[in-house]
Design an enzyme around this catalytic site. Structure first.
Site, mmCIF file in Angstrom:
data_model
loop_
_atom_site.group_PDB
_atom_site.id
_atom_site.type_symbol
_atom_site.label_atom_id
_atom_site.label_comp_id
_atom_site.label_asym_id
_atom_site.label_seq_id
_atom_site.Cartn_x
_atom_site.Cartn_y
_atom_site.Cartn_z
ATOM 1 N N SER A 97 0.851 -0.940 -0.046
ATOM 2 C CA SER A 97 0.641 -0.045 0.024
ATOM 3 C C SER A 97 0.849 1.449 0.264
ATOM 4 O O SER A 97 1.972 1.199 0.516
ATOM 5 C CB SER A 97 -1.535 0.376 1.737
ATOM 6 O OG SER A 97 -1.491 1.326 1.444
ATOM 7 N N TYR A 114 -1.456 -0.236 10.462
ATOM 8 C CA TYR A 114 -1.368 -0.620 9.079
ATOM 9 C C TYR A 114 -0.387 -0.129 8.560
ATOM 10 O O TYR A 114 0.220 -0.885 7.929
ATOM 11 C CB TYR A 114 -2.809 -0.125 8.469
ATOM 12 C CG TYR A 114 -2.884 -0.732 7.239
ATOM 13 C CD1 TYR A 114 -3.034 -1.908 6.713
ATOM 14 C CD2 TYR A 114 -2.539 0.892 5.937
ATOM 15 C CE1 TYR A 114 -3.423 -1.900 5.786
ATOM 16 C CE2 TYR A 114 -2.937 0.189 4.509
ATOM 17 C CZ TYR A 114 -3.207 -1.163 5.108
ATOM 18 O OH TYR A 114 -3.233 -1.171 3.545
#
Length: 254
Positions: free
Chosen positions: A149, A162
């Site tokens: 990501s 995250y």
């Protein structure tokens, strides 16, 4: 006429929906036989039926990759069924947002298990087969693509854990690339930004809304098919061409 991946076998984790399902369909279109790995067998069956209806070949493997034994068994099942493994796409992921103060630590552990431990388990199990495929096949190359990501490069308020998982995925990818590149296993990381999938569906609206809504209001969000095209681009390159890192970013509407 043979497609670019004809005669090869790909294993895709998190293949029951979103980026994983789109990637499996895309690799099958390019000629690969695809092992679909995830926990939701009913959804896997649907994806497999779509691939086979389009003329491709798919194997459903129900497994929880956060469990090392299940991850190893999933890889072994794919190799025993197809006889080889040429491409591993580590796609399974979970995004749970929130501040550190007052956080649900169980959610952190679940996200770490999926995003980090699962990737490590499948990579460790698949690597010997990928090395063998690189040595034995006419392509003389095998591929690992880790779906990360943009959160693996840029930190935002509320994304702390995250970010931790995705920074870790990026670092692991680079280290592994250096370890095996001379043995003709190409290792790359694909870093999307702003993709509309189920990835963040577990987030609380009051947290996600405040963080994400402005982004969605000003940006043309990517689709799973956009990311699948990126994976296909990485693994269908000529043998001598390796992509260590690929960013796929959405387009501003303004």
């Amino acid at each position: 006429m043979p497609s670019k991946l004809t005669g090869t076998v790909a294993l895709v984790t998190g293949a029951s929906s979103g980026i994983g399902a789109a990637t499996a369909r895309r690799l099958a279109e390019d000629g690969a036989s695809v092992a679909l790995v995830a926990r939701r067998k009913g959804r896997l069956d649907e994806v497999a039926a779509e691939i086979e209806k389009a003329g491709g070949t798919a194997l459903v493997v129900e497994a929880d990759i956060t469990d090392r034994t299940q991850a190893e068994a999933a890889v072994q099942q794919a190799v025993e069924h197809f006889g080889r493994l040429d491409t591993l796409v580590n796609n399974a992921g979970l995004m749970l947002l929130g501040p550190v103060v007052g956080a649900d630590v169980d959610e952190w552990e679940r996200m770490l298990a999926v995003n980090v431990q699962g990737l490590l388990h499948t990579t460790h199990a698949a690597l010997p087969h990928l090395l063998k495929a690189a040595e034995d096949s006419s392509r003389e190359v095998a591929d690992i693509v880790n779906i990360s990501s943009i959160a693996g490069r840029v930190a935002w308020n509320g994304y702390g854990v995250y970010n931790l998982t995705k920074f870790g995925v990026n670092g692991f990818t680079e280290s592994l690339r250096q370890e095996v590149t001379q043995r003709h296993v190409r290792v790359g990381v694909l870093e999307p930004g702003g993709v509309d999938t189920e990835l963040g569906s577990h987030n609380k609206p009051e947290i996600q809304g405040a963080m994400i809504t402005p982004f969605y209001e000003t940006t043309e969000v990517l689709t799973p098919d956009d990311i699948a095209d990126g994976v296909a681009y990485m693994v269908t390159r000529p043998r001598h061409a390796s992509i260590g890192e690929l960013w796929i970013m959405p387009t501003d509407q303004a």
